[in-house]
Design a protein around this motif. Structure first.
Motif, PDB file in Angstrom:
ATOM      1  N   LEU A 318       0.833  -1.198   0.000  1.00 22.03           N
ATOM      2  CA  LEU A 318       0.000   0.000   0.000  1.00 22.03           C
ATOM      3  C   LEU A 318       0.869   1.249   0.000  1.00 22.03           C
ATOM      4  CD1 LEU A 318      -2.647  -1.051   2.693  1.00 22.03           C
ATOM      5  CD2 LEU A 318      -2.700  -1.448   0.220  1.00 22.03           C
ATOM      6  N   ASN A 319       0.294   2.344  -0.498  1.00 26.01           N
ATOM      7  CA  ASN A 319       1.037   3.606  -0.515  1.00 26.01           C
ATOM      8  C   ASN A 319       0.797   4.426   0.751  1.00 26.01           C
ATOM      9  OD1 ASN A 319       2.828   5.368  -1.942  1.00 26.01           O
ATOM     10  ND2 ASN A 319       1.099   6.734  -2.313  1.00 26.01           N
ATOM     11  N   SER A 320      -0.014   3.906   1.664  1.00 24.21           N
ATOM     12  CA  SER A 320      -0.240   4.606   2.928  1.00 24.21           C
ATOM     13  C   SER A 320       0.750   4.066   3.963  1.00 24.21           C
ATOM     14  CB  SER A 320      -1.693   4.389   3.378  1.00 24.21           C
ATOM     15  OG  SER A 320      -1.996   3.011   3.464  1.00 24.21           O
ATOM     16  N   GLY A 321       0.600   4.451   5.215  1.00 20.29           N
ATOM     17  CA  GLY A 321       1.371   3.830   6.290  1.00 20.29           C
ATOM     18  C   GLY A 321       2.712   4.456   6.613  1.00 20.29           C
ATOM     19  N   VAL A 322       3.198   5.357   5.772  1.00 19.69           N
ATOM     20  CA  VAL A 322       4.483   6.021   6.028  1.00 19.69           C
ATOM     21  C   VAL A 322       4.309   7.510   5.720  1.00 19.69           C
ATOM     22  CG1 VAL A 322       6.897   6.243   5.292  1.00 19.69           C
ATOM     23  CG2 VAL A 322       5.874   3.970   5.505  1.00 19.69           C
ATOM     24  N   LEU A 323       4.815   8.354   6.615  1.00 19.45           N
ATOM     25  CA  LEU A 323       4.775   9.793   6.365  1.00 19.45           C
ATOM     26  C   LEU A 323       6.048  10.199   5.640  1.00 19.45           C
ATOM     27  CD1 LEU A 323       3.185  11.149   9.671  1.00 19.45           C
ATOM     28  CD2 LEU A 323       2.089  10.638   7.474  1.00 19.45           C
ATOM     29  N   ALA A 324       5.906  10.383   4.329  1.00 18.55           N
ATOM     30  CA  ALA A 324       7.019  10.800   3.475  1.00 18.55           C
ATOM     31  C   ALA A 324       6.404  11.380   2.204  1.00 18.55           C
ATOM     32  CB  ALA A 324       7.916   9.606   3.133  1.00 18.55           C
ATOM     33  N   PRO A 325       7.126  12.290   1.529  1.00 14.02           N
ATOM     34  CA  PRO A 325       6.578  12.868   0.297  1.00 14.02           C
ATOM     35  C   PRO A 325       6.202  11.779  -0.705  1.00 14.02           C
ATOM     36  CG  PRO A 325       8.498  14.101   1.008  1.00 14.02           C
ATOM     37  CD  PRO A 325       8.411  12.886   1.905  1.00 14.02           C
ATOM     38  N   GLY A 326       5.032  11.934  -1.325  1.00 17.35           N
ATOM     39  CA  GLY A 326       4.565  10.978  -2.332  1.00 17.35           C
ATOM     40  C   GLY A 326       3.703   9.861  -1.767  1.00 17.35           C
ATOM     41  N   ARG A 327       3.701   9.718  -0.452  1.00 19.94           N
ATOM     42  CA  ARG A 327       2.851   8.674   0.146  1.00 19.94           C
ATOM     43  C   ARG A 327       1.447   9.248   0.388  1.00 19.94           C
ATOM     44  NH1 ARG A 327       6.376   4.150   1.613  1.00 19.94           N
ATOM     45  NH2 ARG A 327       4.407   3.161   2.237  1.00 19.94           N
ATOM     46  N   ASP A 328       0.474   8.340   0.586  1.00 20.25           N
ATOM     47  CA  ASP A 328      -0.902   8.771   0.843  1.00 20.25           C
ATOM     48  C   ASP A 328      -0.945   9.712   2.053  1.00 20.25           C
ATOM     49  OD1 ASP A 328      -1.595   7.104  -1.195  1.00 20.25           O
ATOM     50  OD2 ASP A 328      -2.553   5.578   0.065  1.00 20.25           O
TER      51      ASP A 328
END
Ligand code: ZN
Length: 398
Positions: A318-328
């Motif tokens: 999934l593209n969620s779950g991490v706070l970084a540019p480009g993530r959900d």
């Protein structure tokens, strides 16, 4: 929409190897995190909404990788409407189905289980209860399914397969189907522990090691755990992900967490709730399991948060779950609860307390700002500082 959260005390990334981001601001646009750190006055002027966190902590939205989804925001098991929206108020921004096994009268023939998985997947493709993203539609493995069925299902968008509730004489019989599902690109999951349905057999290390699913569902029991000696075998003799669940055995949750840390295999450790079930509906279940690990074992609280966010995202792609540019742009703002023994969210979790949820943002859209309906109030005031569109984000979702 363009939005920002400013004045954050800490930013926890959800990546256990690099758990802290510097700065105090998250800027989000078009559903994704645009930047983390600082923002200029111009950046903020261009936002539709700016949330002032008042020094509270940002974490990625929690991903519950074991939720008993059926259809709509309804659980037949506990006869309750609106549970998913309620989970969002507990910080869960993504739910992954544990298969639609709770659908009343659910089919058991190949055509029926295939249709059920496709229908569930389609029904949640755009439906976001309270703003939550739900990944539904997990094919329940039943006798009679053939290899082509998995290719057909994958073509229709089904990417999850569940072993454990089929009418097989022995769990070893899942082995070819798990292989077919993997070849079709699916993520395969297997019930672990004592039987959760009368008459179905227990699934222990021998079965997991022979059938090799991608994820051992509720490795600590759902709700009854396999014998202690089996945990070391699953950790050391396989590379499958190990999902620890709230509605399982707490002692063996701590056991398996210690084993994966000692083995240097923390990427494999996931947190989920395994609810709604006979154990109930648990909107704060993810936070309870995070705080159980952070307060009853040596696990760093940032790692426990990562097991509930970035680790789930990696295993489930999934593209969620991490706070970084480009993530959900799925972000939860947490703090210590008012009147407790600690004065910040991470110390509260280390102390064994659930945190206060002060705001939830999914896909860059604030779903509520101020006070969760399911937690006590935060010490710090989380508020809408600026809003340039005609919408009241301080109201509860819906
Ligand atoms: Zn379950």
């Amino acid at each position: 929409m363009r939005s920002a959260i400013i004045n954050l005390g800490q930013i926890i990334t959800g990546d256990w190897r690099n758990p802290h981001a510097s700065g105090d601001t998250i800027v989000m646009a078009d559903g994704l995190v645009q930047s983390i750190g600082t923002a200029s006055a111009d950046d903020l002027r261009n936002c539709d909404v700016v949330i002032d966190a008042g020094g509270a902590v940002a974490i990625p939205g929690l991903i519950d990788s074991h939720v008993h989804i059926t259809f709509g925001d309804y659980t037949p098991r506990q006869k309750t409407v609106g549970f998913l929206e309620s989970y969002l108020h507990g910080g869960t921004t993504t739910c992954i189905t544990a298969s639609e096994v709770h659908v009343p009268g659910r089919p058991k023939d190949p055509e029926g289980v295939k249709a059920l998985a496709v229908a569930a997947s389609r029904c949640f493709a755009e439906f976001r209860p309270g703003g939550m993203r739900v990944h539904a539609g997990s094919i329940i493995l039943e006798p009679g399914l053939v290899k082509q069925d998995f290719t057909d299902l994958a073509d229709k968008g089904v990417w999850l397969a569940k072993a454990g509730f089929g009418a097989f004489a022995s769990p070893f019989e899942y082995e070819p189907m798990i292989g077919w599902a993997k070849q079709a690109g699916m993520i395969t999951t297997m019930h672990t522990g004592g039987s959760s349905i009368p008459g179905s057999s227990g699934i222990w290390a021998d079965h997991l090691l022979a059938t090799r699913p991608d994820v051992s569902f509720h490795v600590n029991g759902g709700p009854v755990a396999m014998p202690d000696r089996d945990f070391a075998r699953v950790v050391h003799d396989s590379d499958m992900a190990l999902q620890g669940c709230t509605a399982g055995n707490l002692r063996t949750l701590l056991l398996v967490s210690n084993l994966v840390v000692k083995a240097g295999q923390f990427d494999r450790f996931l947190i989920a709730t395994d609810t709604p079930t006979g154990s109930g509906i648990m909107p704060l279940g993810m936070f309870y399991t995070i705080t159980h690990l952070a307060s009853l074992s040596d696990l760093p609280v940032e790692w426990a948060i990562a097991a509930a966010t970035g680790n789930n995202a990696a295993v489930y792609r999934l593209n969620s779950g991490v706070l970084a540019p480009g993530r959900d742009a799925d972000v939860v703002v947490i703090d210590a609860c008012d009147g407790g023994a600690t004065d910040n969210a991470l110390d509260a979790l280390r102390n064994g307390d659930v945190p206060a949820v002060g705001a939830v943002v999914t896909a860059g859209v604030p779903r509520f700002v101020g006070r969760s309906r399911n937690t006590p109030a935060a010490i710090r005031k989380v508020r809408v500082a600026e809003c340039r569109i005609p919408q009241d984000f301080t109201a509860s979702a819906h």
